[in-house]
Motif scaffolding. Structure first.
Motif, short mmCIF file in Angstrom:
data_model
loop_
_atom_site.label_atom_id
_atom_site.label_comp_id
_atom_site.label_asym_id
_atom_site.label_seq_id
_atom_site.Cartn_x
_atom_site.Cartn_y
_atom_site.Cartn_z
N SER A 189 0.82 -1.21 0.00
CA SER A 189 0.00 0.00 0.00
C SER A 189 0.86 1.27 0.00
N SER A 215 -17.97 -4.04 0.29
CA SER A 215 -16.84 -4.93 0.58
C SER A 215 -15.51 -4.40 0.06
N GLY A 216 -15.54 -3.46 -0.87
CA GLY A 216 -14.30 -2.97 -1.45
C GLY A 216 -13.70 -3.92 -2.47
N VAL A 259 -7.34 2.87 -5.90
CA VAL A 259 -8.50 2.11 -6.39
C VAL A 259 -9.10 2.83 -7.59
N ARG A 297 -10.34 2.25 2.02
CA ARG A 297 -10.48 1.60 0.71
C ARG A 297 -9.98 2.49 -0.42
N ARG A 336 -19.26 -1.74 -3.26
CA ARG A 336 -18.71 -0.66 -2.42
C ARG A 336 -18.68 -1.06 -0.95
N SER A 346 -8.97 -5.66 -4.73
CA SER A 346 -9.60 -5.20 -3.50
C SER A 346 -8.64 -4.34 -2.71
N SER A 347 -9.22 -3.71 -1.72
CA SER A 347 -8.47 -2.82 -0.85
C SER A 347 -8.75 -3.24 0.58
N THR A 348 -7.69 -3.38 1.36
CA THR A 348 -7.89 -3.78 2.75
C THR A 348 -7.67 -2.62 3.71
N ASP A 349 -7.26 -1.46 3.17
CA ASP A 349 -7.08 -0.33 4.08
C ASP A 349 -8.45 0.21 4.51
#
Length: 126
Positions: A67, A91-92, A73, A112, A89, A106-109
Motif C-alpha cells: 500500500s 466490501s471494497g 483504487v 479503501r 462498495r 480489492s483494498s484492505t485499508d
C-alpha cells in the motif's frame, strides 16, 4: 497486471505470470506457505511494489500489492474499463471481465483507497 489479461485473454495472463514466476520462483517440493514466506518484494517499473505472488492450479493467480506507494483504487477502476467492472462498495471488491479472463482487485485499508490484492483467473467456458 490489470489490463493485460483483460485485453489479451490467456496470452496476457501467461505474459504477466511468466514475468512474476521468474521473480518469484516456486518449488513443487516446498510447502506453499514456505515459498510465500521466502519471497522478496518486487518493485515494478511504475514504482508500485508486489509483495507476494502465488499461481494456483490452471490460469489462476493471486498477487499482494504494497500500500506504499498507494496504487489508487480509482486508477485501477479507470484502467480496467469501468464499463465492464462490477463492484461492491460495501466490501471494497471489484471484478472486471474480458476475453475469457477476470481480474478482481480489492483494498484492505480502512478508507479503501489503495489496491492491496489482485486475483487474476480464466473464466469458465459455458
Amino acid at each position: 497486471m490489470l489490463i493485460q489479461p483483460l485485453q489479451s485473454g490467456v496470452c496476457g495472463f501467461d505474459h504477466v505470470t511468466r514475468i512474476l514466476r521468474a521473480r518469484f520462483p516456486t518449488s513443487d517440493q516446498a510447502l506453499v506457505t514456505d515459498q510465500i514466506e521466502r519471497q522478496k518484494p518486487l518493485k515494478l517499473r511504475d514504482g508500485y511494489i508486489v509483495l507476494r505472488y502465488l499461481q494456483l492450479e490452471g490460469r489462476h493467480a493471486l498477487v499482494e500489492i504494497d500500500s506504499s506507494p498507494c496504487f489508487p483504487v480509482e486508477k485501477a477502476i479507470a484502467v480496467t474499463d469501468p464499463s465492464r467492472l462490477e463492484q461492491s462498495r460495501d466490501s471494497g471488491i471489484y471484478l472486471a471481465t474480458g476475453n475469457g479472463m477476470s481480474v478482481g482487485f480489492s483494498s484492505t485499508d480502512a478508507k479503501r483507497v489503495c489496491v492491496t490484492a489482485l486475483e487474476i483467473a480464466e473464466t469458465p467456458r459455458r
